[in-house]
Design a protein around this motif. Structure first.
Motif, PDB file in Angstrom:
ATOM      1  N   ASP A  59       0.862  -1.175   0.000  1.00 25.41           N
ATOM      2  CA  ASP A  59       0.000   0.000   0.000  1.00 25.41           C
ATOM      3  C   ASP A  59       0.902   1.229   0.000  1.00 25.41           C
ATOM      4  O   ASP A  59       1.956   1.218   0.650  1.00 25.41           O
ATOM      5  N   SER A  61       0.360   4.021   1.428  1.00 26.84           N
ATOM      6  CA  SER A  61       0.255   4.738   2.698  1.00 26.84           C
ATOM      7  C   SER A  61       1.126   4.073   3.760  1.00 26.84           C
ATOM      8  O   SER A  61       0.878   2.937   4.168  1.00 26.84           O
ATOM      9  N   THR A  62       2.152   4.786   4.226  1.00 21.96           N
ATOM     10  CA  THR A  62       3.012   4.224   5.255  1.00 21.96           C
ATOM     11  C   THR A  62       2.264   4.021   6.568  1.00 21.96           C
ATOM     12  O   THR A  62       2.572   3.087   7.317  1.00 21.96           O
ATOM     13  N   GLU A  63       1.288   4.869   6.844  1.00 23.57           N
ATOM     14  CA  GLU A  63       0.504   4.703   8.070  1.00 23.57           C
ATOM     15  C   GLU A  63      -0.325   3.426   8.020  1.00 23.57           C
ATOM     16  O   GLU A  63      -0.428   2.696   9.005  1.00 23.57           O
ATOM     17  N   SER A  81       5.462  -0.785   2.049  1.00 20.20           N
ATOM     18  CA  SER A  81       4.891   0.393   1.415  1.00 20.20           C
ATOM     19  C   SER A  81       5.361   0.472  -0.034  1.00 20.20           C
ATOM     20  O   SER A  81       6.577   0.482  -0.298  1.00 20.20           O
ATOM     21  N   HIS A 105      -7.265   5.157  -6.072  1.00 19.24           N
ATOM     22  CA  HIS A 105      -6.124   5.831  -5.461  1.00 19.24           C
ATOM     23  C   HIS A 105      -4.858   5.737  -6.315  1.00 19.24           C
ATOM     24  O   HIS A 105      -3.846   6.342  -5.977  1.00 19.24           O
TER      25      HIS A 105
END
Length: 210
Positions: A59, A61-63, A81, A105
């Motif tokens: 994904d 998004s690192t979060e 990531s 996205h």
């Protein structure tokens, strides 16, 4: 982050549809990739279904990935990531790839699908389950009509342009009250036998997880 309500009415049923198709048509994958894995709910379910497989989620998004790695303490999925357009894996590394509710996205759908085709081994399967109408519906606005046409008529040609063969298209009726979702499956052409490299040897950066 995904809310509990979205999980119940959209994410859960869409994941169910993708998993149902995979279980029916992909019986013993050894390497599975989830592109746009979010917080890792779908990879966690795949680990329980395909207990002998190595499951990897990516994904941008690192979060999201941090949350997925934390949750992976109770299962064996791995996460890193990465964008769909730049997958950090060797060619022909996976025999099942899934994409659920993440296409909107991506910066470049054609590039992302080309990368997915690259990392798929011959004679293996891609399952896309997303908010993609299977056939044009009566539009509410001109903007909605254009979006429906782009998704329903544009995605299949983008997939086939990568060399994959469409094998199945169906609406996901379980979410029809909240979204026009569609499942699309495709296969990569078969090739002769030969060794397939493990994706873990070239995962950049090293995949997290337990």
């Amino acid at each position: 982050p995904d809310t509990a309500q979205l999980k119940a009415v959209l994410y859960g049923p869409v994941h169910d549809a993708g998993l149902r198709y995979a279980r029916q048509h992909v019986h013993e994958p050894s390497q599975i990739l989830d592109v746009g894995c979010g917080t890792g709910r779908l990879p966690a379910r795949m680990v329980s279904i395909y207990q002998q497989a190595h499951v990897v989620g990516v994904d941008p998004s690192t979060e999201m990935i941090k949350n997925a790695i934390t949750a992976s303490a109770i299962h064996s999925a791995r996460f890193t990531s990465a964008m769909a357009e730049q997958l950090p894996f060797t060619d022909a590394a996976f025999d099942l790839v899934v994409v659920t509710l993440s296409l909107s996205h991506w910066r470049n759908k054609a590039a992302g699908l080309a990368e997915i085709s690259r990392v798929m081994a011959p004679d293996t399967t891609l399952v896309v389950a997303d908010v993609l109408p299977a056939r044009p519906a009566r539009p509410i606005t001109v903007r909605a009509q254009r979006r429906k046409q782009e998704l329903s008529h544009g995605l299949v040609p983008l997939i086939t342009a990568t060399g994959l063969r469409i094998t199945h298209v169906q609406p996901i009726l379980s979410v029809s009250l909240v979204a026009d979702a569609t499942l699309i499956a495709a296969k990569k052409h078969a090739a002769g036998p030969g060794p397939r490299p493990s994706p873990s040897r070239t995962c950049r950066p090293a995949c997290g997880g337990s």
